[in-house]
Scaffold this motif. Structure first.
Motif, mmCIF file in Angstrom:
data_model
loop_
_atom_site.group_PDB
_atom_site.id
_atom_site.type_symbol
_atom_site.label_atom_id
_atom_site.label_comp_id
_atom_site.label_asym_id
_atom_site.label_seq_id
_atom_site.Cartn_x
_atom_site.Cartn_y
_atom_site.Cartn_z
ATOM 1 N N LEU A 100 -85.341 -124.956 -67.843
ATOM 2 C CA LEU A 100 -84.526 -123.815 -67.456
ATOM 3 C C LEU A 100 -85.358 -122.532 -67.466
ATOM 4 C CD1 LEU A 100 -81.317 -124.709 -69.512
ATOM 5 C CD2 LEU A 100 -81.826 -125.233 -67.115
ATOM 6 N N ARG A 101 -84.799 -121.510 -66.787
ATOM 7 C CA ARG A 101 -85.462 -120.209 -66.677
ATOM 8 C C ARG A 101 -86.879 -120.344 -66.101
ATOM 9 N NH1 ARG A 101 -82.657 -120.593 -71.168
ATOM 10 N NH2 ARG A 101 -84.441 -121.299 -72.375
ATOM 11 N N ASP A 102 -87.014 -121.236 -65.160
ATOM 12 C CA ASP A 102 -88.297 -121.451 -64.489
ATOM 13 C C ASP A 102 -87.992 -121.978 -63.088
ATOM 14 O OD1 ASP A 102 -91.014 -121.527 -64.096
ATOM 15 O OD2 ASP A 102 -91.433 -122.707 -65.898
ATOM 16 N N ALA A 155 -96.369 -130.562 -59.396
ATOM 17 C CA ALA A 155 -95.478 -129.433 -59.096
ATOM 18 C C ALA A 155 -95.935 -128.255 -59.944
ATOM 19 C CB ALA A 155 -94.036 -129.794 -59.427
ATOM 20 N N GLN A 156 -96.119 -127.112 -59.308
ATOM 21 C CA GLN A 156 -96.544 -125.903 -60.006
ATOM 22 C C GLN A 156 -95.316 -125.042 -60.280
ATOM 23 O OE1 GLN A 156 -99.777 -125.614 -60.730
ATOM 24 N NE2 GLN A 156 -100.528 -127.281 -59.423
ATOM 25 N N GLU A 210 -96.859 -123.480 -65.798
ATOM 26 C CA GLU A 210 -96.920 -124.899 -66.183
ATOM 27 C C GLU A 210 -97.111 -125.778 -64.947
ATOM 28 O OE1 GLU A 210 -94.185 -128.370 -68.342
ATOM 29 O OE2 GLU A 210 -93.550 -126.264 -68.387
ATOM 30 N N THR A 211 -97.851 -126.852 -65.126
ATOM 31 C CA THR A 211 -98.056 -127.840 -64.072
ATOM 32 C C THR A 211 -97.461 -129.169 -64.518
ATOM 33 O OG1 THR A 211 -100.085 -126.788 -63.283
ATOM 34 C CG2 THR A 211 -99.771 -129.099 -62.719
ATOM 35 N N ILE A 212 -96.641 -129.767 -63.657
ATOM 36 C CA ILE A 212 -96.054 -131.070 -63.976
ATOM 37 C C ILE A 212 -96.683 -132.112 -63.055
ATOM 38 C CG2 ILE A 212 -93.944 -132.441 -64.169
ATOM 39 C CD1 ILE A 212 -92.370 -129.864 -64.412
ATOM 40 N N PRO A 213 -97.588 -132.949 -63.589
ATOM 41 C CA PRO A 213 -98.183 -133.998 -62.736
ATOM 42 C C PRO A 213 -97.111 -134.968 -62.254
ATOM 43 C CG PRO A 213 -99.432 -133.699 -64.791
ATOM 44 C CD PRO A 213 -98.134 -132.972 -64.959
ATOM 45 N N CYS A 214 -97.029 -135.188 -60.963
ATOM 46 C CA CYS A 214 -96.026 -136.107 -60.403
ATOM 47 C C CYS A 214 -96.439 -136.475 -58.985
ATOM 48 C CB CYS A 214 -94.628 -135.466 -60.396
ATOM 49 S SG CYS A 214 -94.501 -134.054 -59.292
ATOM 50 N N ARG A 215 -95.881 -137.575 -58.498
ATOM 51 C CA ARG A 215 -96.113 -137.965 -57.112
ATOM 52 C C ARG A 215 -94.838 -137.893 -56.271
ATOM 53 N NH1 ARG A 215 -101.112 -139.913 -55.573
ATOM 54 N NH2 ARG A 215 -100.145 -139.442 -53.570
#
Length: 547
Positions: free
Chosen positions: A259-261, A271-272, A277-282
């Protein structure tokens, strides 16, 4: 007597009957969009107007209507792929359907120009007496780098099927992946947007993945679904207590809430977020932001934050008595002054108002105001859980889920679709989730075409929809019946109509067996935008040929 000239506009053509009296021509109503607003307007007009009073035309890029509230359930397989859609021709039996894109609308000339079909590069023009704009919105990634290339939108049946296939493909790959870090990335799914659409997508996706994972030898706790929302809580449309209940249910089922992002950019690997923060995902799905459709953007009328400004009777400002707008593309004020939300219950009531007002205009009667305030809101949270507020009463859990399914089953158009959905839901209670991956290929933007000697590639005056490169053989260029050039391997043609957005200025005909590479209008435009050298070369070629 009454006659149908096939051309809209009273008095156009000066037709008289055998007694010498002027023949009254039918009015033509043209509806742009086949969602709730467009289809329900057509259905209401069919009830209100006699066939001899008006011709009803509907333009939509697909020949079917999508029941949006149940679209997320296609992802999890609890509803059959085709059971959330219904053919428009069967819903609106008296309406003439055009399965085309809208090229432009001339409000002054009261005409709508339709893009050509895939069979013949000829545009079509529809004249209208009354126009209804129900074009909806589109997912707009313009301000977020990498989103258009790497994020999946979620608005159409094709989007739902693509997400389902993507999830199954990720499970298939993860089942045999030995690199632990890459396996984690494959099993991470990020959804942007915490409104009804985003919450329902992440809930269905999470349930589906966790039910399917054991079949692939994957532990359920390896599945990571992340919901990113810019607000203080998800479901801002709902009362705080219900939204907090929804957050607890999703968290209990393993969905991670951010939340709040918000998602600010994307790559093929991550996903940036705006916070850094960076969330590694495909797999990245975005249900926001929603922007106006190109058709709406192009209309030279008053707008409010990209939506068409309408009055209490839903007439477009400055086009009273001729153009109405409804649904997501219109800025509609309810009786209490609030903006009407983009929900099915409001769109269907707006459609009734628009249809009644068109009938009133046609018969010289006063129009009525749109005064629907809403009956409530409902949202699914996945497996046997939902939240709802109906007529001020707050409901959550199993009761809300049962209510949600019952209401939408009753709202489903067509008895056959109601029965199919009810059967889907019943069988899903007893059988394992379906794991079949239906591979679908998007329409090719670059294709190969073959022509025999004497066959025409396109004719002078046709709509320009492709750019061509001659691979083998040869073609002749004919303008106004005179042969002016011959092109061979390595030569190109067709760019002038695309750049100038004008009709073809010559006919192209094969003079021997010929193989061509054809580049679609959209791909040609992207090449021009991303390769300055290509753009310069095209500009030079056009200048030489124009000279």
């Amino acid at each position: 007597g009454v006659a149908d000239s096939g051309v809209a506009g009273a008095g156009g053509g000066g037709v008289v009957d055998l007694a010498g009296e002027p023949v009254k021509q039918r009015a033509r109503v043209v509806i742009l969009g086949g969602g709730f607003g467009g289809v329900y307007t057509a259905r209401a007009l069919e009830r209100l107007l006699r066939p001899e009073e008006a011709e009803i035309c509907l333009v939509n890029r697909e020949n079917y209507f999508v029941f949006q509230p149940l679209l997320a359930e296609v992802v999890g397989g609890s509803i059959g792929i085709l059971d959330t859609v219904a053919p428009i021709r069967r819903l609106c039996r008296r309406t003439k359907l055009y399965v085309r894109e809208v090229e432009r609308v001339d409000l002054g000339g009261k005409t709508v120009t339709l893009a050509p079909s895939g069979f013949r590069p000829r545009a079509a023009e529809l004249r209208y007496d009354y126009l209804v704009v129900a074009a909806g919105t589109r997912t707009d990634f313009g301000s977020m780098p990498g989103m258009a290339e790497h994020a999946l939108p979620f608005k159409t049946l094709g989007d739902a099927l693509l997400l389902r296939n993507r999830a199954l493909e990720a499970l298939e790959e993860a089942a045999n992946e030995t690199d632990a870090e890459f396996r984690r990335r494959l099993l991470t799914f990020v959804v942007g947007g915490g409104g009804f659409s985003g919450v329902e997508v992440v809930a269905e996706l999470n349930d589906f993945l966790r039910l399917a994972a054991p079949a692939y030898g994957i532990a359920r706790d390896e599945i990571r679904c992340v919901l990113v929302h810019s607000g203080e809580r998800i479901l801002p449309e709902m009362p705080a207590g219900l939204a907090e209940y929804a957050q607890r249910i999703l968290a209990r089922r393993g969905v991670r809430l951010k939340l709040r992002d918000r998602i600010s950019a994307a790559t093929a690997e991550a996903a940036q977020l705006a916070s850094g923060e960076t969330i590694p995902c495909r797999t990245l799905v975005s249900t926001v932001p929603a922007g106006p459709a190109p058709l709406v953007q192009a209309l030279n009328v008053a707008k409010e934050k990209g939506r068409l400004a309408v009055g209490p009777t839903l007439e477009v400002a400055g086009q009273e008595g001729a153009v109405w707008a409804l649904g997501d593309c219109a800025s509609i004020r309810m009786a209490n002054g609030d903006l009407a939300p983009p929900t099915a219950q409001h769109a269907t009531r707006e459609a009734e108002t628009v249809a009644a007002n068109i009938a009133a205009c046609l018969r010289g009667q006063p129009q009525r105001r749109f005064e629907f305030g809403g009956l409530g809101k409902m949202g699914s949270l996945g497996r046997r859980s939902a939240v709802a507020e109906v007529l001020g009463v707050k409901i959550s859990g199993l009761a809300a889920w049962f209510l949600w399914r019952t209401v939408y089953l009753m709202k489903m158009p067509g008895l056959d679709r109601k029965l199919r959905v009810a059967l889907d839901w019943t069988t899903a209670l007893w059988f394992d989730t379906e794991l079949v991956q239906l591979r679908t290929q998007p329409s090719d933007n670059i294709t190969s075409e073959h022509y025999e000697a004497g066959e025409t590639v396109f004719e002078q005056g046709d709509y320009g929809d492709r750019f061509y490169v001659v691979r083998t053989g040869g073609v002749e260029v004919i303008r106004d019946g005179v042969r002016i050039a011959e092109l061979g391997p390595g030569d190109t043609f067709g760019e002038m109509a695309l750049v100038r957005n004008a009709p073809r200025n010559a006919t192209i005909r094969a003079v021997k067996p010929t193989d061509l590479t054809a580049v679609s209008r959209g791909s040609f435009k992207r090449l021009m935008e991303s390769l300055p050298q290509f753009e310069e070369e095209i500009a030079e070629r056009i200048a030489r040929r124009s000279g």
